[in-house]
Design a protein around this motif. Structure first.
Motif, PDB file in Angstrom:
ATOM      1  N   PRO A 107       0.831  -1.217   0.000  1.00  0.00           N
ATOM      2  CA  PRO A 107       0.000   0.000   0.000  1.00  0.00           C
ATOM      3  C   PRO A 107       0.859   1.258   0.000  1.00  0.00           C
ATOM      4  O   PRO A 107       2.057   1.219   0.316  1.00  0.00           O
ATOM      5  N   PRO A 108       0.266   2.404  -0.359  1.00  0.00           N
ATOM      6  CA  PRO A 108       1.009   3.675  -0.295  1.00  0.00           C
ATOM      7  C   PRO A 108       1.505   3.957   1.118  1.00  0.00           C
ATOM      8  O   PRO A 108       0.855   3.614   2.105  1.00  0.00           O
ATOM      9  N   GLY A 109       2.683   4.574   1.186  1.00  0.00           N
ATOM     10  CA  GLY A 109       3.288   4.875   2.477  1.00  0.00           C
ATOM     11  C   GLY A 109       4.289   3.844   2.927  1.00  0.00           C
ATOM     12  O   GLY A 109       4.988   4.049   3.924  1.00  0.00           O
ATOM     13  N   THR A 110       4.397   2.727   2.194  1.00  0.00           N
ATOM     14  CA  THR A 110       5.409   1.726   2.526  1.00  0.00           C
ATOM     15  C   THR A 110       6.800   2.321   2.318  1.00  0.00           C
ATOM     16  O   THR A 110       7.028   2.993   1.308  1.00  0.00           O
ATOM     17  N   PRO A 111       7.716   2.122   3.257  1.00  0.00           N
ATOM     18  CA  PRO A 111       9.068   2.682   3.091  1.00  0.00           C
ATOM     19  C   PRO A 111       9.680   2.310   1.742  1.00  0.00           C
ATOM     20  O   PRO A 111       9.728   1.140   1.366  1.00  0.00           O
ATOM     21  N   GLY A 112      10.119   3.319   1.018  1.00  0.00           N
ATOM     22  CA  GLY A 112      10.701   3.112  -0.296  1.00  0.00           C
ATOM     23  C   GLY A 112       9.697   3.094  -1.425  1.00  0.00           C
ATOM     24  O   GLY A 112      10.080   3.106  -2.598  1.00  0.00           O
ATOM     25  N   HIS A 113       8.402   3.081  -1.086  1.00  0.00           N
ATOM     26  CA  HIS A 113       7.348   3.049  -2.107  1.00  0.00           C
ATOM     27  C   HIS A 113       6.233   4.016  -1.702  1.00  0.00           C
ATOM     28  O   HIS A 113       5.208   3.601  -1.142  1.00  0.00           O
ATOM     29  N   PRO A 114       6.406   5.304  -1.962  1.00  0.00           N
ATOM     30  CA  PRO A 114       5.415   6.308  -1.515  1.00  0.00           C
ATOM     31  C   PRO A 114       4.002   6.053  -2.028  1.00  0.00           C
ATOM     32  O   PRO A 114       3.032   6.343  -1.331  1.00  0.00           O
ATOM     33  N   LEU A 115       3.880   5.500  -3.253  1.00  0.00           N
ATOM     34  CA  LEU A 115       2.564   5.190  -3.814  1.00  0.00           C
ATOM     35  C   LEU A 115       2.310   3.693  -3.897  1.00  0.00           C
ATOM     36  O   LEU A 115       1.406   3.249  -4.612  1.00  0.00           O
ATOM     37  N   GLY A 116       3.076   2.913  -3.174  1.00  0.00           N
ATOM     38  CA  GLY A 116       2.878   1.476  -3.156  1.00  0.00           C
ATOM     39  C   GLY A 116       3.477   0.777  -4.364  1.00  0.00           C
ATOM     40  O   GLY A 116       4.246   1.365  -5.131  1.00  0.00           O
ATOM     41  N   GLY A 136      -9.676  -3.131  -3.384  1.00  0.00           N
ATOM     42  CA  GLY A 136      -9.312  -1.946  -2.614  1.00  0.00           C
ATOM     43  C   GLY A 136      -7.983  -1.331  -3.001  1.00  0.00           C
ATOM     44  O   GLY A 136      -7.513  -0.420  -2.310  1.00  0.00           O
ATOM     45  N   ALA A 137      -7.368  -1.804  -4.080  1.00  0.00           N
ATOM     46  CA  ALA A 137      -6.065  -1.269  -4.501  1.00  0.00           C
ATOM     47  C   ALA A 137      -6.274  -0.022  -5.355  1.00  0.00           C
ATOM     48  O   ALA A 137      -5.954   0.005  -6.546  1.00  0.00           O
ATOM     49  N   TRP A 138      -6.791   1.037  -4.744  1.00  0.00           N
ATOM     50  CA  TRP A 138      -7.108   2.259  -5.467  1.00  0.00           C
ATOM     51  C   TRP A 138      -5.867   2.935  -6.040  1.00  0.00           C
ATOM     52  O   TRP A 138      -5.948   3.674  -7.025  1.00  0.00           O
TER      53      TRP A 138
END
Length: 297
Positions: free
Chosen positions: A68-77, A260-262
């Motif tokens: 999901p978005p917010g994962t470290p290293g992946h701001p938009l997932g 739910g993967a918007w």
């Protein structure tokens, strides 16, 4: 009396040039300014962003799928095969904007020359050339793109050429209408009286005097080309992985919408909408810029 008379013209405000008047009208168009700022930001995002946020958009990472978005290293997932969505948005934006700009310019050049020649020559030549345009307009561009994508392997150069070759019809009609009114002007008649060729009259006088129509329409052609790329890719006939564009990102994300993967569809859809609206807004502003009858506000 002489001194006062001589000083009087100096106190009168200097008349603004047509360029300054047009620029003033353009700057008063808030939507046009929004469009310019938006396009500049997108260019920086798509072409400089990968330098600041480098990602691997070639090799899959099945251990990092659907983060999901917010994962470290992946701001938009990440997506279903582990590609970083933010990095993919940048790479997809490069393809969409590049194809849009190149195809829009190609369509404008072809349409300008076709319409200028048809309108200037007139008669049977005009009738035949415009019947070809009418026949082309009757065939949906998306339909042609889907057929060609099914026959040939889609690539960036191929999509530029194909979209350019199906998008020149509208500018051809616009320039042809301008050419009909311009060919009877004094300066065009004068060059013919002095022995100038038809080609010189078209290139030196007809085309330059339709530059306002050409430039304004070019922005709309770019927006339409970006939408055409998105249409074809959304229908699964666009570039194949690992290459991508914003339309292809929408296609890949639709499968996981109900999960739910918007983040797989919302960023790409927002980029398409903002970019197309920005180019259309710039076109409206340029129409004000080239409007010689416009009044200062």
């Amino acid at each position: 009396m002489t001194t006062a008379t001589a000083a009087q013209p100096a106190t009168q405000p200097a008349a603004r040039s047509p360029f300054r008047r047009g620029l003033r009208r353009f700057l008063q168009n808030k939507l046009a300014l929004f469009g310019v700022v938006t396009i500049v930001l997108f260019l920086l995002f798509c072409f400089l962003g990968p330098i600041l946020h480098p990602t691997d958009q070639v090799h899959t990472d099945l251990k990092s799928t659907m983060l999901p978005p917010g994962t470290p290293g992946h701001p938009l997932g990440t997506d279903d095969v582990g590609y970083d969505v933010l990095g993919r948005l940048m790479i997809g934006g490069q393809v969409s904007i590049l194809i849009g700009l190149a195809a829009g310019i190609l369509a404008t050049v072809i349409g300008t020359l076709w319409g200028a020649i048809a309108g200037y020559v007139g008669g049977t030549v005009d009738a035949v050339m415009m019947r070809i345009v009418d026949a082309g307009i009757a065939i949906p561009a998306t339909f042609l793109l889907l057929i060609l994508s099914a026959i040939m392997r889609p690539s960036v150069p191929l999509m530029i050429v194909v979209i350019g070759l199906v998008s020149w019809l509208v500018p051809a009609r616009l320039v042809r209408a301008e050419s009909i009114s311009l060919k009877s002007r004094e300066y065009v008649l004068a060059i013919r009286a002095m022995g100038g060729t038809h080609g010189r009259a078209v290139v030196k006088h007809i085309v330059p005097n339709t530059v306002g129509t050409i430039v304004v329409n070019a922005t709309f052609q770019v927006a339409d080309a970006i939408l055409l790329v998105a249409y074809v890719s959304f229908l699964g006939m666009g570039l194949q992985k690992p290459a991508t564009d914003w339309g292809a990102m929408l296609t890949g994300g639709m499968t996981y919408t109900y999960a739910g993967a918007w983040w797989l569809i919302f960023p790409a859809g927002l980029c398409i909408v903002l970019t197309v609206c920005a180019f259309n807004s710039i076109g409206d502003g340029l129409r004000d810029f080239f409007d010689v009858k416009g009044r200062d506000r």
